[in-house]
Design a protein around this motif. Structure first.
Motif, PDB file in Angstrom:
ATOM      1  N   SER A 116       9.719  -2.915 -16.649  1.00  0.00           N
ATOM      2  CA  SER A 116      11.015  -2.883 -15.680  1.00  0.00           C
ATOM      3  C   SER A 116      10.677  -3.652 -14.498  1.00  0.00           C
ATOM      4  N   ASN A 117       9.515  -4.325 -14.292  1.00  0.00           N
ATOM      5  CA  ASN A 117       9.285  -5.005 -13.045  1.00  0.00           C
ATOM      6  C   ASN A 117       8.336  -6.316 -13.245  1.00  0.00           C
ATOM      7  N   ARG A 120       6.626  -9.484 -10.907  1.00  0.00           N
ATOM      8  CA  ARG A 120       5.563  -9.144 -10.044  1.00  0.00           C
ATOM      9  C   ARG A 120       4.297  -8.775 -10.892  1.00  0.00           C
ATOM     10  N   TYR A 272       4.639 -18.140  -8.901  1.00  0.00           N
ATOM     11  CA  TYR A 272       5.707 -17.481  -8.892  1.00  0.00           C
ATOM     12  C   TYR A 272       6.755 -18.467  -9.568  1.00  0.00           C
ATOM     13  N   PHE A 396       4.385   6.921   2.873  1.00  0.00           N
ATOM     14  CA  PHE A 396       5.356   6.165   3.582  1.00  0.00           C
ATOM     15  C   PHE A 396       6.012   6.991   4.746  1.00  0.00           C
ATOM     16  N   MET A 509       0.837  -1.215   6.766  1.00  0.00           N
ATOM     17  CA  MET A 509       1.270  -0.701   5.434  1.00  0.00           C
ATOM     18  C   MET A 509       2.164  -1.750   4.834  1.00  0.00           C
ATOM     19  N   ILE A 510       1.617  -1.994   3.704  1.00  0.00           N
ATOM     20  CA  ILE A 510       2.323  -2.624   2.543  1.00  0.00           C
ATOM     21  C   ILE A 510       2.267  -1.734   1.097  1.00  0.00           C
ATOM     22  N   LEU A 511       3.299  -0.980   0.987  1.00  0.00           N
ATOM     23  CA  LEU A 511       3.033  -0.039  -0.010  1.00  0.00           C
ATOM     24  C   LEU A 511       4.254  -0.133  -1.066  1.00  0.00           C
ATOM     25  N   GLU A 512       3.759  -0.294  -2.255  1.00  0.00           N
ATOM     26  CA  GLU A 512       4.548  -0.095  -3.452  1.00  0.00           C
ATOM     27  C   GLU A 512       5.105   1.348  -3.591  1.00  0.00           C
ATOM     28  N   LEU A 513       6.422   1.369  -3.797  1.00  0.00           N
ATOM     29  CA  LEU A 513       7.172   2.721  -4.050  1.00  0.00           C
ATOM     30  C   LEU A 513       7.797   2.648  -5.405  1.00  0.00           C
TER      31      LEU A 513
ATOM     32  N   GLY B  44       5.228 -10.282  -3.937  1.00  0.00           N
ATOM     33  CA  GLY B  44       6.642 -10.953  -4.123  1.00  0.00           C
ATOM     34  C   GLY B  44       7.496 -11.577  -2.747  1.00  0.00           C
ATOM     35  N   CYS B  46       7.270 -13.937  -1.408  1.00  0.00           N
ATOM     36  CA  CYS B  46       6.811 -15.457  -1.008  1.00  0.00           C
ATOM     37  C   CYS B  46       8.250 -16.089  -0.402  1.00  0.00           C
ATOM     38  N   LYS B  52      15.996  -7.439  -0.535  1.00  0.00           N
ATOM     39  CA  LYS B  52      17.072  -6.317  -0.187  1.00  0.00           C
ATOM     40  C   LYS B  52      16.722  -5.326   0.544  1.00  0.00           C
ATOM     41  N   ASN B  56      16.238   1.347   6.492  1.00  0.00           N
ATOM     42  CA  ASN B  56      15.535   0.516   7.584  1.00  0.00           C
ATOM     43  C   ASN B  56      15.552   1.695   8.784  1.00  0.00           C
ATOM     44  N   VAL B  60      10.446  -0.126   7.068  1.00  0.00           N
ATOM     45  CA  VAL B  60      11.508  -0.873   6.057  1.00  0.00           C
ATOM     46  C   VAL B  60      11.199  -0.384   4.649  1.00  0.00           C
ATOM     47  N   VAL B  61      12.249   0.107   3.728  1.00  0.00           N
ATOM     48  CA  VAL B  61      11.926   0.163   2.412  1.00  0.00           C
ATOM     49  C   VAL B  61      12.865  -1.114   1.859  1.00  0.00           C
ATOM     50  N   GLN B  63      13.984  -3.803  -1.645  1.00  0.00           N
ATOM     51  CA  GLN B  63      13.703  -4.341  -2.921  1.00  0.00           C
ATOM     52  C   GLN B  63      13.299  -5.897  -3.040  1.00  0.00           C
ATOM     53  N   CYS B  65      11.686  -8.721  -5.759  1.00  0.00           N
ATOM     54  CA  CYS B  65      10.881  -9.000  -6.999  1.00  0.00           C
ATOM     55  C   CYS B  65      11.021  -8.035  -8.265  1.00  0.00           C
ATOM     56  N   GLY B  66      11.867  -7.271  -8.189  1.00  0.00           N
ATOM     57  CA  GLY B  66      12.075  -5.747  -9.197  1.00  0.00           C
ATOM     58  C   GLY B  66      11.468  -4.896  -8.625  1.00  0.00           C
ATOM     59  N   SER B  67      10.724  -4.804  -7.508  1.00  0.00           N
ATOM     60  CA  SER B  67      10.014  -3.452  -7.244  1.00  0.00           C
ATOM     61  C   SER B  67      10.495  -3.153  -5.807  1.00  0.00           C
ATOM     62  N   LYS B  68      10.145  -1.893  -5.566  1.00  0.00           N
ATOM     63  CA  LYS B  68      10.492  -1.427  -4.091  1.00  0.00           C
ATOM     64  C   LYS B  68       9.336  -1.412  -3.309  1.00  0.00           C
ATOM     65  N   VAL B  69       9.259  -1.755  -2.145  1.00  0.00           N
ATOM     66  CA  VAL B  69       8.199  -1.872  -1.407  1.00  0.00           C
ATOM     67  C   VAL B  69       8.262  -1.581   0.189  1.00  0.00           C
ATOM     68  N   GLY B  70       7.428  -0.545   0.593  1.00  0.00           N
ATOM     69  CA  GLY B  70       7.584   0.019   2.052  1.00  0.00           C
ATOM     70  C   GLY B  70       6.676  -0.791   2.731  1.00  0.00           C
ATOM     71  N   LEU B  71       7.310  -1.078   4.043  1.00  0.00           N
ATOM     72  CA  LEU B  71       6.613  -1.729   4.902  1.00  0.00           C
ATOM     73  C   LEU B  71       6.559  -1.331   6.220  1.00  0.00           C
TER      74      LEU B  71
END
Lengths: 706, 88
Positions: A116-117, A120, A272, A396, A509-513, B44, B46, B52, B56, B60-61, B63, B65-71
Motif C-alpha cells: 500500500s506504500n 517508500r 527515488y 505524536f 520527531m519524524i514519525l511514520e503514522l 520521502g 526529497c 500534502k 497542522n 504537522v501530519v 502525506q 510518498c504514499g505514507s503518513k508522517v508526523g513532524l
C-alpha cells in the motif's frame, strides 16, 4: 564465521537447527508486516535474545520450506535505510554486510515491501538488492493496496527488480506457500538491479571510496557498499570502527564533500528517481482524493481536543484495569504461594533449611510473581496499541509535552508502563531512537510510583489516618498526592538531566503514522508471552538471590531467644540497621525501620513484611493491615515518645516516592545501558533525593511543631 | 552541519509548518541538521517530492510518498516547500 547458534540467544532446545541450515534474513520498513510474516513462517519456534554489546533485540526462528527443509530465519530490526541512524539500523546493516561476528552473514534475504506504500518501501528494498545477496521480495498487505485501488503488477516489478516478487496478505496466510516455494528454490540468485548513479557522482565516489576499500583490504570489510554506508554514518557510536578508521572515513567524507557537494542528497534523489520510474510501469494509483478510514480516524484521534480526550480515556481504562481487575488473580497467586509455604511446613521438619525455602525462596519468588497479572494486562494493552497503530498516534500527541523537558513522544509509553513496574518500562525504552532521550527516560522511569510502592503507601496512610476517624477521601488525596509527587519528579529530573547532564540536541520527531488495522490477537499474545518470560527470568532470578541473602542476614548469627524480634535485633540485618541509625535519625526513623529500609532495597514491598517480622506480627497478607498498624501506633521510643507520628509516616512515604529500592530495576538498567555507571548514578541520585526530601519533611515539620 | 540544497531561495517558498491543512506543495529545500535532513529524504521528503498537509496544529501530519508522517513543529519549519495549488 560460525553458523552455530549464538551464545547470546537463549531458548528451548526445540529451536535448535542443524548448523548447515540455510540462513534467511527478514528485513523491511517498520510497520510493513514483517513480524506477521516472521510469526507465520516460524510459528512458536522462536528465540528472543539480545545482540551482544547493544540493546537491540535479536529474534531468530526455524522455518520450514515447502518440502520440509529447515531454514534459519533471522528477523532483523525494521529500518528505512541501510544508512544507520540508530543502534537498530546499525545491526541491520552490519548483519547484512557480515560485519557482526555473532551472526552469520545471511545466505538470502526476504525483503518485505508494504504494497500500500511501495515507493517508500522500495527505497530500502533496492539498497538490499544491490548488496549481492539473493533476495525475495514479499509484497505484503496486498489487500490494503487493493482496498485503495492501487494495482500492482508483480510480474513487471519482478522483471524490473530482477528478483522474485510474492504478493502476500500475511495476516490471512495468503501467499505463504508461494513464499516458502521461493525460499526452497535452488536457483535463487543475486539481483542485477543497480541504481544508476550520475556519472559525475560516480567518478567522485570511485575517486574516494576505493581508497577506503584498499585500506580495508586486510579485513573482511571489502564491500564497496559497506564503505559507502559507513561513509554516511553520522554517529560514530554505532559504526563499530576504531578511532583510526573513523578518522580515515571522516577524511574521505570531507574530500567527497569538497569534490561533490551534496553527494548524500543526490544519492537519495537518484534512488527515488529510479524507484519512481519502476513504479510508473508496475503500479497504477487511483486519482481519487477520498479520505481513507485511517484519515477519518486520525482527524478524530489526532484532534486538538478529541485526541487528548481519547488518550485520557484509554489511559484511565488501562489504569483501572491494572489496579482493580488485577486484584483477584493477584489474590489467587498470593494464596497459592501461601499454600505452598504451608505445605512445605507440613512435610519438612522445622529448621533453617525449611525457613530458607519458605521465607527465602517461596516468599521471594512469590513477591515477583504477584505482579504478573498487572504486567500481563499492561503488555496486552501495549501490544494492542502497537498492533492497531494507535501507539504512533500517542507518541505524536505526547511529543510536544515531552519535548519541553527534553524527552520525546516515544518516552511516554516507557514512563506509563513504569506506573505498573519500572522493569518492563525500562525495557520498553528501546523503541526510542535517540540515545540521549533513551538514557534520560531510563534514568527517570523509576521515579513513577510503581505498584510495588502501593503496599508501603497503604500501610503508612493507614497508620497516618486511622480509617474510623477520617473520610476515605482524605486517604485518596494522600495517595494521589504521592503519585503527583513522583510524576513531578520525573519531569523535574528529566529537565535537569537534559539541561546539565546530557547536553546535546534532542532528535526532532519524524514519525511514520501507519494505517490503522484490526489487531491480530495471536501476535499480541505471542508478544505478551515473550515479554513476560523475559520479565520473570530477569526479575525473578535476582529477587530470588536477594531474598536468600536477606533471609541469611536476618537469621544469622543465631540468638538464644525464641522471639523473632530479638533474633532480628542480634542478626546481621539488625546490626546493619543499628549502624545506619545515626544517619536516619534526622528523618525520624529508628533502627527497626533501618532494617526494613535495608531489606526493602531488594524490593519496596519487602518493607511491609520486614516491619511485620520486626514488630512480631503474624503475617496476614497485604489486605489486612490492621494488626500491624496497631502495633506500629503502639510502638514507642525508649523515652516513651511514639515512633510513628504522622510526620514520620509522611517522611517514610516521601522517602519511598523517590528512593530506588529495587534490585530488579538496577539489574535491568545495567543490562539496557551496558554498564554499571548508569544504574549506580541512578541509585545515588534517587537515594540522595529520597533522603533529602524525607529529611526536609521531618525537620521542617518538627520545627513547625507537628 | 547544514544540508541546505543548492536551490536558490525562491520568493514563493514557505515552510511546511506554515501551510494550512489540505494544501499540497512540492519540497524545495531542507534546512537544519544533516542527519535529520537525510532521514527526511529517506522517508520521502526529497527535493521535488509532493507533500500534502493533513493536519497542522503545531506538529504537522502530512502525506508523502504514499505514507503518513508526523513532524514536530521544529522540523516542519525546516522543510521549505512551494505550494502547487492556488489558494482556495
Amino acid at each position: 564465521m560460525s553458523a552455530g547458534p549464538s551464545p547470546s540467544t537463549s531458548g528451548a532446545a526445540t529451536t535448535d537447527v542443524p548448523a548447515a541450515a540455510k540462513v534467511f534474513a527478514l528485513v523491511g520498513n517498520p510497520n510493513c508486516g514483517k513480524t506477521t510474516i516472521f510469526n507465520a513462517l516460524t510459528g512458536l519456534r522462536q528465540k528472543v535474545g539480545n545482540y551482544p554489546g547493544v540493546t537491540v533485540e535479536r529474534k531468530e526462528g526455524t522455518a520450514f520450506g515447502q518440502h520440509g527443509e529447515n531454514f534459519r530465519l533471522i528477523d532483523l530490526p525494521g529500518a528505512y535505510s541501510l544508512s544507520a541512524r540508530s543502534p537498530d539500523e546499525a545491526v541491520l546493516r552490519d548483519v547484512l554486510l557480515g560485519r557482526r561476528a555473532d551472526t552469520p552473514k545471511p545466505d538470502a534475504v526476504i525483503c518485505v515491501v508494504d504494497a500500500s506504500n511501495p515507493e517508500r518501501n522500495l527505497y530500502l528494498a533496492t539498497q538490499i538488492l544491490e548488496l549481492g545477496i539473493p533476495t525475495i521480495i514479499a509484497l505484503n498487505m496486498i489487500d490494503v493496496a487493493e482496498s485503495r485501488d492501487v494495482v500492482l503488477d508483480a510480474k513487471v516489478l519482478a522483471a524490473k527488480l530482477d528478483a522474485p516478487v510474492i504478493p502476500m496478505q500475511a495476516n490471512a496466510r495468503v501467499g505463504l506457500i508461494e513464499l516458502k516455494m521461493a525460499m526452497t528454490r535452488d536457483d535463487l540468485s543475486a539481483s542485477t538491479y543497480r541504481t544508476t548513479i550520475p556519472s559525475e557522482l560516480e567518478a567522485a565516489l570511485i575517486k574516494h571510496v576505493p581508497a577506503l576499500e584498499k585500506w580495508d583490504g586486510e579485513t573482511r570489510r571489502s564491500h564497496k557498499w559497506e564503505a559507502l554506508y559507513l561513509l554516511g554514518e553520522h554517529d560514530p557510536a554505532h559504526s563499530g570502527l576504531s578511532e583510526s578508521e573513523r578518522t580515515r572515513y571522516r577524511d574521505a567524507r570531507r574530500k567527497l564533500e569538497e569534490g561533490f557537494s551534496g553527494w548524500e542528497e543526490t544519492l537519495v534523489a537518484t534512488r527515488y528517481d529510479s524507484i519512481h520510474a519502476i513504479c510508473k510501469e508496475a503500479i497504477t494509483h487511483p486519482h481519487s482524493d477520498q479520505p481513507t478510514l485511517t484519515d477519518r480516524l486520525d482527524s478524530f484521534l489526532l484532534h486538538r481536543f478529541w485526541g487528548w480526550a481519547t488518550l485520557l480515556t484509554v489511559m484511565t481504562v488501562l489504569f483501572s484495569l491494572i489496579f482493580s481487575y488485577a486484584d483477584m488473580p493477584m489474590g489467587w497467586i498470593e494464596s497459592g504461594f501461601e499454600a505452598l509455604s504451608g505445605w512445605v511446613r507440613t512435610v519438612m521438619p522445622p529448621g533453617d533449611l525449611r525457613d530458607l525455602i519458605t521465607d527465602g525462596v517461596i516468599a521471594g519468588v512469590g513477591g515477583v510473581v504477584i505482579f504478573l497479572p498487572q504486567i500481563l494486562i499492561l503488555f496486552f494493552f501495549i501490544g494492542l496499541m502497537e498492533d492497531t497503530g494507535y501507539m504512533a498516534r500517542i507518541a505524536f500527541i505526547m511529543d510536544r509535552l515531552m519535548s519541553k523537558v527534553g524527552l520525546n513522544g516515544k518516552s511516554f509509553i516507557p514512563l506509563l508502563s513504569s506506573y505498573a513496574c519500572a522493569v518492563p518500562g525500562i525495557m520498553a525504552a528501546r523503541t526510542i531512537e535517540s540515545p540521549k532521550d533513551r538514557l534520560i527516560t531510563i534514568l527517570v522511569a523509576p521515579l513513577t510510583s510503581c505498584s510495588a510502592r502501593l503496599p508501603v503507601y497503604l500501610l503508612m496512610i493507614a497508620t497516618l489516618v486511622p480509617s474510623e476517624k477520617v473520610p476515605v477521601l482524605t486517604k485518596v488525596s494522600f495517595m494521589l498526592g504521592l503519585y503527583v509527587l513522583g510524576t513531578l519528579g520525573v519531569f523535574v529530573f528529566a529537565w535537569l538531566f537534559n539541561r546539565f547532564l546530557l547536553r546535546g540536541k534532542s532528535t526532532p520527531m519524524i514519525l511514520e503514522l501507519p494505517s490503522y488495522k484490526a489487531p491480530t490477537f495471536k501476535a499480541i499474545l505471542l508478544h505478551m508471552w515473550e515479554r513476560t518470560r523475559i520479565f520473570i527470568r530477569r526479575a525473578g532470578t535476582i529477587i530470588l538471590g536477594i531474598s536468600i541473602l536477606l533471609w541469611f542476614l536476618a537469621t544469622y548469627p543465631k540468638h538464644e531467644s525464641d522471639d523473632t524480634g530479638t533474633q532480628i535485633e542480634h542478626s546481621f540485618a539488625g546490626r546493619m540497621g543499628k549502624t545506619i541509625e545515626p544517619a536516619i535519625r534526622p528523618l525520624g526513623y529508628n533502627w527497626e525501620m533501618g532494617v526494613s529500609l535495608i531489606a526493602s532495597f531488594a524490593a519496596r514491598e519487602v518493607f511491609v513484611s520486614a516491619m511485620s517480622v520486626i514488630y512480631n506480627v503474624e503475617d496476614t497478607g497485604d489486605e489486612d493491615l490492621q494488626p500491624l498498624r496497631q502495633r506500629l501506633l503502639a510502638a514507642n521510643h525508649h523515652d516513651g515518645r511514639p515512633v510513628f507520628t504522622p510526620l514520620v509516616c509522611l517522611s517514610v512515604m516521601v522517602f519511598y516516592v523517590f528512593a530506588m529500592q529495587c534490585m530488579s530495576t538496577v539489574a535491568v538498567v545495567k543490562r539496557e545501558t551496558n554498564s554499571w555507571r548508569w544504574p549506580l548514578f541512578q541509585f545515588v541520585y534517587m537515594t540522595a533525593t529520597a533522603y533529602l526530601a524525607a529529611l526536609a519533611v521531618y525537620q521542617i515539620g518538627s520545627r513547625l511543631g507537628y | 552541519m547544514s544540508c541546505a540544497h543548492q536551490n536558490p531561495p525562491s520568493p514563493c517558498s514557505v515552510s511546511l509548518g506554515e501551510l494550512p491543512k489540505g494544501r499540497v506543495a512540492r519540497v524545495f529545500r531542507l534546512e537544519g541538521e544533516a542527519v535529520a535532513c537525510q532521514r527526511l529524504r529517506e522517508m520521502g521528503f526529497c527535493e521535488m517530492a509532493e507533500v500534502k498537509v493533513l493536519t497542522n496544529q503545531g506538529p504537522v501530519v502530512c502525506q508523502v510518498c504514499g505514507s503518513k508522517v508526523g513532524l514536530s513543529k521544529e522540523i516542519a519549519d525546516a522543510v521549505y516547500v512551494e505550494p502547487v495549488e492556488p489558494v482556495a
